[in-house]
Design an enzyme around this catalytic site. Structure first.
Site, PDB file in Angstrom:
ATOM      1  N   HIS A  22     -44.391 -32.710  64.116  1.00  0.00           N
ATOM      2  CA  HIS A  22     -43.292 -33.678  64.181  1.00  0.00           C
ATOM      3  C   HIS A  22     -43.189 -34.252  65.597  1.00  0.00           C
ATOM      4  O   HIS A  22     -43.145 -35.479  65.780  1.00  0.00           O
ATOM      5  CB  HIS A  22     -41.976 -32.992  63.792  1.00  0.00           C
ATOM      6  CG  HIS A  22     -40.778 -33.871  63.853  1.00  0.00           C
ATOM      7  ND1 HIS A  22     -40.178 -34.403  62.731  1.00  0.00           N
ATOM      8  CD2 HIS A  22     -40.039 -34.325  64.912  1.00  0.00           C
ATOM      9  CE1 HIS A  22     -39.146 -35.145  63.083  1.00  0.00           C
ATOM     10  NE2 HIS A  22     -39.035 -35.106  64.414  1.00  0.00           N
ATOM     11  N   GLU A  23     -43.157 -33.362  66.589  1.00  0.00           N
ATOM     12  CA  GLU A  23     -43.000 -33.824  67.971  1.00  0.00           C
ATOM     13  C   GLU A  23     -44.257 -34.537  68.458  1.00  0.00           C
ATOM     14  O   GLU A  23     -44.168 -35.574  69.137  1.00  0.00           O
ATOM     15  CB  GLU A  23     -42.665 -32.636  68.885  1.00  0.00           C
ATOM     16  CG  GLU A  23     -41.339 -31.963  68.574  1.00  0.00           C
ATOM     17  CD  GLU A  23     -40.162 -32.923  68.631  1.00  0.00           C
ATOM     18  OE1 GLU A  23     -40.200 -33.869  69.440  1.00  0.00           O
ATOM     19  OE2 GLU A  23     -39.208 -32.741  67.855  1.00  0.00           O
ATOM     20  N   HIS A  26     -44.376 -38.147  67.337  1.00  0.00           N
ATOM     21  CA  HIS A  26     -43.587 -39.072  68.165  1.00  0.00           C
ATOM     22  C   HIS A  26     -44.406 -39.528  69.371  1.00  0.00           C
ATOM     23  O   HIS A  26     -44.479 -40.727  69.677  1.00  0.00           O
ATOM     24  CB  HIS A  26     -42.315 -38.385  68.665  1.00  0.00           C
ATOM     25  CG  HIS A  26     -41.259 -38.180  67.633  1.00  0.00           C
ATOM     26  ND1 HIS A  26     -40.876 -39.156  66.742  1.00  0.00           N
ATOM     27  CD2 HIS A  26     -40.474 -37.101  67.359  1.00  0.00           C
ATOM     28  CE1 HIS A  26     -39.904 -38.694  65.958  1.00  0.00           C
ATOM     29  NE2 HIS A  26     -39.649 -37.448  66.314  1.00  0.00           N
TER      30      HIS A  26
END
Length: 227
Positions: A22-23, A26
């Site tokens: 997820h990170e 980004h």
């Protein structure tokens, strides 16, 4: 004790993968759009240690798991993004924000597809792998939907700020400093107060649970597990 360790072993890998990807998503999206702040900070890495926040990623979720809370909640270190490096800051920030929930959605779908391979493993491994996959599905769908709540600093809030007209985007953006406090009140404080009056009520999860269930049902059909 052994049962607890076994349970933790079926949660830790899917949780770390969900948070790490997820990170990293980004940061990768920001890099591809022209901002290399996250790349220079080492946040495109698949090493979970680069994304883990000790309290938000480890301590709080572990405590909730050990007390058998009806939900898991936590956070990772935010990925640094410099809007000044993005060609179209509002649009591109929305894309960067959407990348996190998008990768969680993809992970949930892949985990469902991997269920088709379970017959290749023995009975003991089959159960452990099945629990990992099931937890991966649940974690990633919850992360996807929860993060899309349109309240900054959640990803959904930043997507909304990028898509709404400026007259609406600006006041929404100003909520960012209070957004997490508001979410914690709805997620933790309100249910706790309600329980003191014998009421089982979590307004935030009542709102998103039907969406989570509906998305899971859609992915099950698309992955060949329903019809």
């Amino acid at each position: 004790m052994m049962e607890t360790l076994y349970t933790v072993s079926t949660w830790i890998l899917p949780a770390l993968l969900a948070i790490t990807l997820h990170e990293a998503a980004h940061g990768f999206a920001a890099w591809r759009l022209g901002d290399d702040t996250a790349r220079l900070a080492g946040r495109l890495s698949l090493n979970p240690l680069r994304h883990i926040d000790p309290m938000g990623t480890v301590v709080l979720p572990a405590m909730l798991l050990l007390v058998k809370a009806p939900f898991l909640f936590g956070w990772a270190k935010p990925v640094p993004v410099d809007m000044r490096n993005l060609p179209s800051p509002r649009r591109d920030m929305a894309l960067v924000a959407a990348a996190g929930p998008g990768i969680n959605l993809a992970q949930a779908f892949i985990a469902m597809l991997l269920f088709h391979l379970l017959p290749l493993f023995g009975d003991t491994a089959d159960l452990w792998i099945a629990r990992n996959l099931n937890n991966a599905i649940n974690i990633n769908i919850i992360l996807c939907i929860f993060n899309l709540i349109p309240v900054p600093p959640l990803d959904g809030g930043r997507v909304a700020v990028g898509l709404l007209p400026l007259a609406l985007a600006r006041p929404l953006a100003r909520l960012e400093r209070y957004g997490m406090v508001l979410l914690l009140i709805l997620l933790l404080a309100v249910p706790l107060v309600a329980s003191q009056f014998g009421i089982d009520w979590n307004p935030l999860f009542e709102l998103i649970t039907p969406i989570i269930v509906g998305l899971r049902d859609i992915l099950l059909v698309l992955s060949g597990h329903g019809g």
